[in-house]
Design a protein around this motif. Structure first.
Motif, mmCIF file in Angstrom:
data_model
loop_
_atom_site.group_PDB
_atom_site.id
_atom_site.type_symbol
_atom_site.label_atom_id
_atom_site.label_comp_id
_atom_site.label_asym_id
_atom_site.label_seq_id
_atom_site.Cartn_x
_atom_site.Cartn_y
_atom_site.Cartn_z
ATOM 1 N N GLY A 452 -7.139 -1.787 -5.061
ATOM 2 C CA GLY A 452 -5.968 -1.917 -3.995
ATOM 3 C C GLY A 452 -5.241 -3.218 -3.863
ATOM 4 O O GLY A 452 -3.830 -3.129 -3.811
ATOM 5 N N TYR A 453 -5.641 -4.235 -3.999
ATOM 6 C CA TYR A 453 -5.096 -5.823 -4.107
ATOM 7 C C TYR A 453 -4.220 -5.675 -5.284
ATOM 8 O O TYR A 453 -2.901 -6.336 -5.030
ATOM 9 C CB TYR A 453 -6.264 -6.539 -4.158
ATOM 10 C CG TYR A 453 -5.431 -8.004 -4.376
ATOM 11 C CD1 TYR A 453 -4.850 -8.821 -3.363
ATOM 12 C CD2 TYR A 453 -5.673 -8.569 -5.764
ATOM 13 C CE1 TYR A 453 -4.332 -10.260 -3.701
ATOM 14 C CE2 TYR A 453 -5.076 -9.955 -5.940
ATOM 15 C CZ TYR A 453 -4.332 -10.654 -5.017
ATOM 16 O OH TYR A 453 -3.992 -11.897 -5.429
ATOM 17 N N ILE A 454 -4.781 -5.336 -6.437
ATOM 18 C CA ILE A 454 -4.006 -5.293 -7.617
ATOM 19 C C ILE A 454 -2.748 -4.296 -7.613
ATOM 20 O O ILE A 454 -1.390 -4.807 -8.035
ATOM 21 C CB ILE A 454 -4.770 -5.001 -8.962
ATOM 22 C CG1 ILE A 454 -5.830 -6.049 -8.929
ATOM 23 C CG2 ILE A 454 -3.911 -4.963 -10.228
ATOM 24 C CD1 ILE A 454 -6.984 -5.864 -10.097
ATOM 25 N N ILE A 455 -2.720 -3.171 -7.291
ATOM 26 C CA ILE A 455 -1.648 -1.996 -7.372
ATOM 27 C C ILE A 455 -1.145 -1.884 -5.900
ATOM 28 O O ILE A 455 0.122 -1.343 -6.174
ATOM 29 C CB ILE A 455 -2.245 -0.719 -7.891
ATOM 30 C CG1 ILE A 455 -3.252 -0.322 -6.684
ATOM 31 C CG2 ILE A 455 -2.873 -1.097 -9.383
ATOM 32 C CD1 ILE A 455 -3.691 1.312 -7.557
ATOM 33 N N GLY A 456 -1.629 -2.486 -4.843
ATOM 34 C CA GLY A 456 -0.923 -2.359 -3.734
ATOM 35 C C GLY A 456 -1.624 -1.044 -2.906
ATOM 36 O O GLY A 456 -2.017 -0.183 -3.420
ATOM 37 N N LYS A 457 -1.499 -1.374 -1.428
ATOM 38 C CA LYS A 457 -1.821 -0.410 -0.766
ATOM 39 C C LYS A 457 -1.364 0.941 -0.694
ATOM 40 O O LYS A 457 -2.408 1.981 -0.704
ATOM 41 C CB LYS A 457 -1.983 -1.156 0.819
ATOM 42 C CG LYS A 457 -2.788 -2.191 0.956
ATOM 43 C CD LYS A 457 -2.345 -2.871 2.526
ATOM 44 C CE LYS A 457 -2.890 -4.169 2.895
ATOM 45 N NZ LYS A 457 -2.501 -4.560 4.306
ATOM 46 N N LYS A 458 -0.129 1.291 -0.645
ATOM 47 C CA LYS A 458 0.160 2.421 -0.853
ATOM 48 C C LYS A 458 0.017 3.251 -2.158
ATOM 49 O O LYS A 458 -0.418 4.172 -2.246
ATOM 50 C CB LYS A 458 1.869 2.542 -0.888
ATOM 51 C CG LYS A 458 2.250 2.115 0.677
ATOM 52 C CD LYS A 458 3.685 2.217 0.736
ATOM 53 C CE LYS A 458 4.188 1.738 2.029
ATOM 54 N NZ LYS A 458 5.841 1.911 2.348
ATOM 55 N N HIS A 559 4.575 -5.197 -11.627
ATOM 56 C CA HIS A 559 3.913 -5.895 -10.388
ATOM 57 C C HIS A 559 3.804 -4.654 -9.482
ATOM 58 O O HIS A 559 4.344 -3.746 -9.390
ATOM 59 C CB HIS A 559 4.742 -7.099 -9.826
ATOM 60 C CG HIS A 559 6.073 -6.764 -9.240
ATOM 61 N ND1 HIS A 559 6.601 -6.230 -8.434
ATOM 62 C CD2 HIS A 559 7.409 -6.802 -10.105
ATOM 63 C CE1 HIS A 559 7.794 -5.952 -7.923
ATOM 64 N NE2 HIS A 559 8.286 -6.325 -9.278
ATOM 65 N N LYS A 560 2.972 -5.036 -8.286
ATOM 66 C CA LYS A 560 2.677 -4.166 -7.160
ATOM 67 C C LYS A 560 3.990 -4.260 -6.330
ATOM 68 O O LYS A 560 4.499 -5.248 -6.252
ATOM 69 C CB LYS A 560 1.414 -4.187 -6.528
ATOM 70 C CG LYS A 560 1.538 -5.742 -5.655
ATOM 71 C CD LYS A 560 0.177 -5.923 -5.137
ATOM 72 C CE LYS A 560 0.119 -7.060 -4.231
ATOM 73 N NZ LYS A 560 -1.035 -7.360 -3.407
ATOM 74 N N PRO A 561 3.996 -3.057 -5.599
ATOM 75 C CA PRO A 561 5.242 -3.171 -4.450
ATOM 76 C C PRO A 561 4.699 -4.062 -3.423
ATOM 77 O O PRO A 561 3.513 -4.512 -3.069
ATOM 78 C CB PRO A 561 5.361 -1.689 -4.072
ATOM 79 C CG PRO A 561 4.052 -1.008 -4.367
ATOM 80 C CD PRO A 561 3.480 -1.792 -5.530
ATOM 81 N N ALA A 562 5.696 -4.495 -2.367
ATOM 82 C CA ALA A 562 5.165 -5.245 -1.321
ATOM 83 C C ALA A 562 4.267 -4.512 -0.280
ATOM 84 O O ALA A 562 4.427 -3.332 -0.351
ATOM 85 C CB ALA A 562 6.440 -5.949 -0.393
ATOM 86 N N ASP A 563 3.211 -5.135 -0.001
ATOM 87 C CA ASP A 563 2.236 -4.535 0.558
ATOM 88 C C ASP A 563 2.323 -4.348 2.212
ATOM 89 O O ASP A 563 1.887 -3.614 3.118
ATOM 90 C CB ASP A 563 0.871 -5.468 0.557
ATOM 91 C CG ASP A 563 -0.033 -4.706 -0.298
ATOM 92 O OD1 ASP A 563 0.138 -3.611 -0.690
ATOM 93 O OD2 ASP A 563 -1.023 -5.445 -0.909
ATOM 94 N N ASN A 564 3.640 -4.878 2.828
ATOM 95 C CA ASN A 564 3.894 -5.312 4.068
ATOM 96 C C ASN A 564 5.111 -5.676 4.196
ATOM 97 O O ASN A 564 6.084 -6.009 3.478
ATOM 98 C CB ASN A 564 2.975 -5.937 5.094
ATOM 99 C CG ASN A 564 2.832 -7.374 4.634
ATOM 100 O OD1 ASN A 564 3.847 -7.870 4.379
ATOM 101 N ND2 ASN A 564 1.474 -7.759 4.437
#
Length: 615
Positions: A452-458, A559-564
C-alpha cells in the motif's frame, strides 16, 4: 444459497480462463456418513468420493491425508517438534534458555498411551467395487490405482475408515484445556490436492493445509446431548435442537443419538466440534451472513464476553465486506475448541472470546478459504493476509492510525535475529519455529501494508477487492497476486515480490546532509540497505508549511498518486536501483528548512530509522 454458490464458482472458472488460460483445478464431492462413540472416542465412517481429474495428466496413483496418524509416539510431528525444541533461541529475562518449541506440542506426543493416541485406518478403498493397492506413509496414504484416471474424466471412490480421536495436542482432539470434548479437524481421509505443480502430498508435521474445492454432504451421528457446530449449513435444524431451529435444547426423540446433517458447496475442508455443555448464540447481518458463536460457559462473564464478541463481529462486518469483499456463504461459526485460533472454511476453532483472534481467523476465510492459496508453499500469503485483515479492521474499529506497527516490530525482530529465511521457504522446512512464525505472520503482513505504501492507499483498496474478485476460488500464487497489483496501479512490481519474498535483503535509507545549490536546498540521500524502495520524504519549513516529495524507484516505471491532500505532493525524478546515492532538490533554500524526514508514517520497513530524519 447453494445455487448462488455454484453460479459463483462457475463464474470464477470463467475468470480463471481469462486471467490464466493454462490454469485448471481439480474438483471433488464428498458424501460422508460417520458415527462418533463418545465413550470410546472412536469414529467409524464411510466416504463416497467423486473426483474430477480436470488436469491434462493421466493419474496412476492418488494420495490421501491421514492426519491423525501424526499423534503417535515417534511420528514425524513428534520427532520434528523435539528436534526444534533442542534449538536455543536465547535467554529470557530470568536468564533461562528459550527453546524453539511449539509450546502446544513440545514432547507431549511421545507420552501418549494407546487410548490417547490418534489414528486413521482405511479399512477398504474401492473403485468400481475393486480394492486398490494401498501403501501407508504415516500421514499420507498412497493409492496405487489398478486403472489410471484419464485427463478430463471422473472416478468414484468408496472408503471405509476407523479413527481414534487423539488427546488434544495440535488443533484436533478431545478434552482440550478449556474442557471442550471434541475438536474434530482433520478427522476424515482427505484427498491431497493435485495442481499445476503436481501432487502436494505434504506429511503432517503441524503446519499448513491445502485442499481441493468441492461439495460436502456430511451426516454425523453421536450422543444426542452434544451440540455440534461445523462447516456448512445444518439441513435438519428442527431435529437436532440446541437453537438451530425451533427447539432450544436436547432433541426429544426416543433414541440416545442424533444424526446431524450438514452440506457445504465450494469449500476445501470440513471441521466440526461437539460438547454436551455448549451454548449457541446468533447474529444475523442484513445483506450478510448468519453468524454462530458456540462456546462453553462457566460464568456470567463468559456469557458477557461471547455476546460482546458477537456484537463486535456484527458491527465490523459491513466494513469488512466493502474493504475485502463480501463473504459469499450463508453462515459462519466461531467455535470454542482446539488449541488456539485455527481456520477452516465457514468456521474456526478459537480458545476464547478474543476479538483479535476471531478477526484473524475470520480473515482466513478470504485468504485461505475463498482465495485458497497453497498455505504450505506460500504461508505468508494466507497468514500475512489474515494478519493484515485483523490489524486493519482492529485499527478501524479503535480509530488507531498506527494499526500496522505490531507487524513491523515482528519483522524487525526477525530481520535482526540472524535466523531469517526467505518467505519462499516451504512452511514445513523452516529451520526454526520462530523464523516460520515471524515470516508468515509479521513479514507477511508487512508485505501487504508496504504494498500500500508503494502503490498508494487508493490503489491498495482497489487492489484488495480486485484480487478477491479475480482470484476467488482459483488458488492464486505469489505472481498472480502481484500481477493484480500491477494492473490496478499501472506500476511494475516484480522487483518488490523478488526482494521481499525470495530474499532476506533489508531496507535502510539515510539522510546524509543538506547542502545548497542555486538558492535551493539539496537533500543528499543514501541507500544503506540492499533492498531498493521508492521514498516519501516530508519537508517541514520554519513557517509551518510542508511538502511531500515522492521519489519513485526506476524499476516501477511510474509513481503512486498522492496519498493525501494535507500538503502539496511533488514527484521527483526516479532513483535508479544501482545508484547508492541520490540528490533531492527542494523548492526553497536550506535556510527555510526546519526538518526533513524519510517515510513519516513509517510504512516502509526501514530497519534503522535513526538516520531517517534531520532537524
Amino acid at each position: 444459497m447453494k445455487k448462488y454458490l455454484l453460479l459463483l464458482l462457475g463464474a470464477g472458472y470463467g475468470f480463471t480462463l481469462q486471467a490464466q488460460p493454462e490454469r485448471w483445478q481439480q474438483k471433488i464431492k464428498y458424501t460422508i456418513d460417520a458415527n462418533l462413540d463418545v465413550n470410546t472416542n472412536i469414529v467409524n465412517g464411510k466416504e463416497k468420493i467423486t473426483y474430477w481429474n480436470n488436469s491434462p495428466d493421466t493419474l496412476n496413483r492418488l494420495f490421501i491425508h491421514l492426519y491423525w496418524n501424526a499423534f503417535q509416539p515417534g511420528s514425524m510431528m513428534d520427532v520434528r517438534s523435539k528436534e526444534l525444541g533442542k534449538i536455543i533461541l536465547g535467554k529470557n529475562r530470568k536468564g533461562e534458555p528459550v527453546q524453539d518449541w511449539d509450546p502446544r506440542v513440545r514432547d507431549r506426543i511421545s507420552n501418549l498411551n494407546e487410548k490417547e493416541i490418534g489414528y486413521q485406518r482405511v479399512k477398504s478403498l474401492t473403485i468400481d467395487g475393486q480394492q486398490q493397492n494401498l501403501v501407508e506413509h504415516e500421514t499420507i496414504l498412497e493409492v496405487q490405482l489398478k486403472k489410471p484416471i484419464l485427463p478430463h474424466s471422473a472416478t468414484d471412490l468408496a472408503i471405509n475408515f476407523e479413527a481414534q480421536v487423539p488427546e488434544q495436542i495440535r488443533r484436533s482432539g478431545r478434552d482440550n484445556e478449556e474442557g471442550v470434548r471434541y475438536s474434530m479437524s482433520q478427522w476424515y481421509p482427505k484427498m491431497v490436492e493435485y495442481d499445476y505443480q503436481g501432487w502436494n502430498a505434504n506429511p503432517y508435521i503441524a503446519r499448513e493445509f491445502y485442499g481441493v474445492w468441492g461439495s460436502y454432504d456430511v451426516q454425523l451421528t453421536l450422543d444426542k446431548h452434544y451440540l455440534v457446530a461445523a462447516t456448512g449449513t445444518v439441513q435438519n435444524p428442527d431435529e437436532v435442537g440446541f437453537g438451530y431451529g425451533k427447539l432450544a435444547g436436547v432433541p426429544e426423540n426416543a433414541s440416545e443419538e442424533t444424526t446431524w446433517h450438514f452440506t457445504a458447496d465450494s469449500v476445501h475442508d470440513f471441521v466440526w466440534a461437539a460438547d454436551n455443555q455448549y451454548k449457541l448464540i446468533k447474529r444475523k447481518i442484513e445483506k450478510g451472513p448468519l453468524f454462530y458463536f458456540v462456546y462453553k460457559s462457566k460464568s456470567e462473564k463468559d456469557d458477557s464476553d461471547w455476546n460482546t464478541l458477537a456484537d463486535s463481529v456484527a458491527y465490523v462486518y459491513p466494513y469488512i465486506a466493502r474493504t475485502f469483499g463480501a463473504y459469499p456463504y450463508h453462515n459462519y461459526s466461531f467455535i470454542q475448541g482446539g488449541d488456539g485460533g485455527m481456520e477452516y472454511p465457514m468456521a474456526t476453532l478459537i480458545k476464547s472470546a478474543s476479538l483479535g483472534t476471531a478477526l484473524h481467523e475470520f480473515g482466513h476465510n478470504w485468504y485461505q478459504g475463498i482465495l485458497g492459496s497453497n498455505e504450505s508453499l506460500y504461508p505468508w500469503m494466507d497468514e500475512g493476509g489474515a494478519t493484515y485483515f485483523q490489524t486493519r479492521i482492529y485499527g478501524w474499529l479503535h480509530h488507531d492510525s498506527t494499526w500496522y506497527s505490531p507487524s513491523y516490530k515482528s519483522y524487525y525482530y526477525l530481520a535482526k535475529s540472524g535466523l531469517e529465511e526467505p518467505m519462499s521457504t516451504h512452511s514445513d522446512h523452516y529451520n526454526t519455529n520462530f523464523a516460520y512464525g515471524a515470516a508468515a505472520y509479521g513479514k507477511g503482513a508487512v508485505f501487504y501494508d508496504q504494498l500500500g505504501y508503494i502503490i498508494g492507499k487508493k490503489n491498495m483498496d482497489a487492489f484488495l477487492l480486485r484480487y478477491f474478485n479475480t482470484w476467488g476460488f482459483k488458488h492464486p500464487n505469489a505472481n498472480d497476486l502481484i500481477r493484480v497489483a500491477e494492473k490496478e496501479s499501472g506500476l511494475e512490481l516484480e522487483w518488490y515480490k523478488n526482494y521481499w519474498v525470495y530474499s532476506t535483503k533489508t531496507i535502510d535509507y539515510a539522510i546524509d546532509k543538506i547542502s545548497s545549490q542555486n538558492d535551493h536546498a539539496v537533500v543528499e540521500l543514501s541507500r544503506k540497505g540492499e533492498m531498493p524502495m521508492p521514498l516519501d520524504v516530508l519537508v517541514t519549513y520554519k513557517d509551518g508549511k510542508q511538502e511531500m516529495y515522492n521519489i519513485p524507484l526506476g524499476m516501477m516505471f511510474g509513481h503512486k498518486p498522492a496519498d493525501n491532500d494535507y500538503y502539496p505532493w511533488i514527484f521527483a525524478k526516479e532513483w535508479r536501483w544501482t545508484s547508492p546515492t541520490y540528490q533531492l532538490e527542494l523548492s526553497r533554500p536550506n535556510t527555510d528548512i526546519k526538518s526533513v524526514q524519510i517515510d513519516p508514517y513509517q510504512q516502509m520497513a526501514d530497519i534503522n530509522r535513526d538516520n531517517n530524519t534531520i532537524d
